[in-house]
Write a protein that holds these residues in place. Sequence first.
Motif, mmCIF file in Angstrom:
data_model
loop_
_atom_site.group_PDB
_atom_site.id
_atom_site.type_symbol
_atom_site.label_atom_id
_atom_site.label_comp_id
_atom_site.label_asym_id
_atom_site.label_seq_id
_atom_site.Cartn_x
_atom_site.Cartn_y
_atom_site.Cartn_z
ATOM 1 N N ALA A 8 -3.021 8.624 -2.911
ATOM 2 C CA ALA A 8 -2.635 7.285 -3.342
ATOM 3 C C ALA A 8 -1.130 7.074 -3.273
ATOM 4 O O ALA A 8 -0.667 5.929 -3.333
ATOM 5 N N THR A 9 -0.393 8.146 -3.128
ATOM 6 C CA THR A 9 1.067 8.069 -3.155
ATOM 7 C C THR A 9 1.664 9.120 -2.239
ATOM 8 O O THR A 9 1.083 10.206 -2.073
ATOM 9 N N PRO A 10 2.832 8.854 -1.656
ATOM 10 C CA PRO A 10 3.512 9.878 -0.873
ATOM 11 C C PRO A 10 4.329 10.837 -1.740
ATOM 12 O O PRO A 10 5.032 11.701 -1.207
ATOM 13 N N ALA A 24 -10.452 30.344 0.184
ATOM 14 C CA ALA A 24 -11.819 30.342 -0.328
ATOM 15 C C ALA A 24 -11.950 29.471 -1.573
ATOM 16 O O ALA A 24 -13.021 28.910 -1.840
ATOM 17 N N ALA A 25 -10.852 29.346 -2.340
ATOM 18 C CA ALA A 25 -10.874 28.548 -3.567
ATOM 19 C C ALA A 25 -10.671 27.059 -3.296
ATOM 20 O O ALA A 25 -10.741 26.260 -4.232
ATOM 21 N N GLY A 26 -10.389 26.697 -2.041
ATOM 22 C CA GLY A 26 -10.335 25.283 -1.709
ATOM 23 C C GLY A 26 -8.985 24.748 -1.276
ATOM 24 O O GLY A 26 -8.855 23.536 -1.052
ATOM 25 N N ALA A 27 -7.971 25.602 -1.131
ATOM 26 C CA ALA A 27 -6.683 25.112 -0.632
ATOM 27 C C ALA A 27 -6.868 24.520 0.756
ATOM 28 O O ALA A 27 -7.548 25.100 1.608
ATOM 29 N N ARG A 28 -6.241 23.366 1.010
ATOM 30 C CA ARG A 28 -6.406 22.660 2.284
ATOM 31 C C ARG A 28 -5.300 22.946 3.285
ATOM 32 O O ARG A 28 -5.408 22.577 4.449
ATOM 33 N N ASP A 71 0.847 -1.196 0.000
ATOM 34 C CA ASP A 71 0.000 0.000 0.000
ATOM 35 C C ASP A 71 0.885 1.250 0.000
ATOM 36 O O ASP A 71 1.641 1.484 0.946
ATOM 37 N N THR A 72 0.797 2.052 -1.057
ATOM 38 C CA THR A 72 1.599 3.273 -1.144
ATOM 39 C C THR A 72 0.857 4.505 -0.650
ATOM 40 O O THR A 72 1.396 5.613 -0.694
ATOM 41 N N SER A 73 -0.358 4.362 -0.170
ATOM 42 C CA SER A 73 -1.158 5.535 0.191
ATOM 43 C C SER A 73 -0.690 6.158 1.508
ATOM 44 O O SER A 73 -0.091 5.480 2.350
ATOM 45 N N VAL A 74 -0.977 7.453 1.657
ATOM 46 C CA VAL A 74 -0.656 8.187 2.880
ATOM 47 C C VAL A 74 -1.791 9.161 3.174
ATOM 48 O O VAL A 74 -2.602 9.484 2.299
ATOM 49 N N GLU A 75 -1.832 9.621 4.419
ATOM 50 C CA GLU A 75 -2.769 10.672 4.807
ATOM 51 C C GLU A 75 -2.000 11.861 5.352
ATOM 52 O O GLU A 75 -1.020 11.698 6.085
ATOM 53 N N LEU A 76 -2.440 13.041 4.973
ATOM 54 C CA LEU A 76 -1.863 14.287 5.463
ATOM 55 C C LEU A 76 -3.002 15.224 5.832
ATOM 56 O O LEU A 76 -3.823 15.574 4.970
ATOM 57 N N PHE A 77 -3.090 15.594 7.089
ATOM 58 C CA PHE A 77 -4.141 16.496 7.582
ATOM 59 C C PHE A 77 -5.532 16.011 7.184
ATOM 60 O O PHE A 77 -6.386 16.791 6.759
ATOM 61 N N ALA A 87 3.655 26.089 13.643
ATOM 62 C CA ALA A 87 3.673 25.347 12.389
ATOM 63 C C ALA A 87 3.024 23.984 12.554
ATOM 64 O O ALA A 87 3.241 23.283 13.544
ATOM 65 N N SER A 88 2.229 23.592 11.571
ATOM 66 C CA SER A 88 1.564 22.287 11.567
ATOM 67 C C SER A 88 2.349 21.239 10.800
ATOM 68 O O SER A 88 1.941 20.073 10.753
ATOM 69 N N GLY A 89 3.440 21.644 10.174
ATOM 70 C CA GLY A 89 4.267 20.710 9.422
ATOM 71 C C GLY A 89 5.555 21.379 9.006
ATOM 72 O O GLY A 89 5.671 22.613 9.029
#
Length: 356
Positions: free
Chosen positions: A69-71, A148-152, A58-64, A245-247
């Motif tokens: 699907a990939t790091p 506002a445009a959707g940046a996470r 599994d190559t998937s990762v989660e960030l915030f 900082a969060s990262g």
Amino acid sequence: MLTVLADHLAKARAVLAPEVFDYYASGAGAETTRDEASAAWSRFRLRPWPLRDVASVDTSVELFGQHFATPVAVAPSAFHQLAADGAESASGSGAAAAGSLFVLSTRASVPVTDFGTHMQGLSAPWWFQVYVMQQRDVTLRIVEAAAAAGARALVLTGDTPYVGRKRKVAGVRIAVPDDEFLVNVRPYLPEDIRSDNAAARAAAAQDPSITLETIDWLSRATGLPVLVKGVLRGDAAQDCVDAGASGIVVSNHAGRQLDRAVPSAMALAEVAAAVGDQVPVLVDGGITSGLDVLVALALGARAVMVGRPVLWGLAAEGAAGVTSALDALTEDLRHNLALAGVTRADAVPPDLVVRA
């Protein structure tokens, strides 16, 4: 370097105007830092586990809270329109097709609002890279527009009080038309200088007086997590985390800022050890194979970013070239994870790697 990336590089060299290729490829000063970046990853050796069930990797990762699907993510880089029509929108499409994170530069060729709409149509998350400009109000309005445009998330570049001089371009960058250079600045300028190109460019210059307080300022202004990019020291990383900082993004700006700065590969373990599990650590700089990615993950990175391979892919084949570059890195990572006896990209043990 993977064959796909080498092919893209050769095609990009052939199709791009020489001054554009040199601008993308150049490093600061004598280009020592740029030239050392890729080789630094090969200074590490791997200690694989035998007889592990690696039928499924599994190559998937989660960030915030965002799933990828990939790091392998796309690093922020300026002016994609110089590489191909479609600019960052094409690059974003390519990243989305690969399941990768895309980070949009403040110096993008397309308006942040248009890019956000484009990525929303693809249901693809993206982040926004921040240069704090001489006029803070302009920066504030741009990051508010990005949110506002959707940046996470926001990626605050911290290693560019001034833009590094590059001998191949006889300055800091090649000539970029005013409309393109100011596409994400002009709409937010005071009306009295909006139509004055020289004054607008001056307002868009980086503010060399910013400090750690900028982290909290951006966070409070947008409610988004703020990562700091351009960190090569453990103590500096902890200072950023203490300031909100969060990262952290371990980076030497692809060798385009302070020449003779240490390679990111050499700084990563120190930074990861300093912040521990407090925040995620990402890294960029010279990554050209899945083996490089694997080493980075073992050294403590949650994900990696690539810049020039994306630009070469975009120049060579448009959005499809971006996808094929990212897919090749991910597939090479998957293959080498299996050979190392590791089944998950988000759980690579640190004792997999040792210094050569």
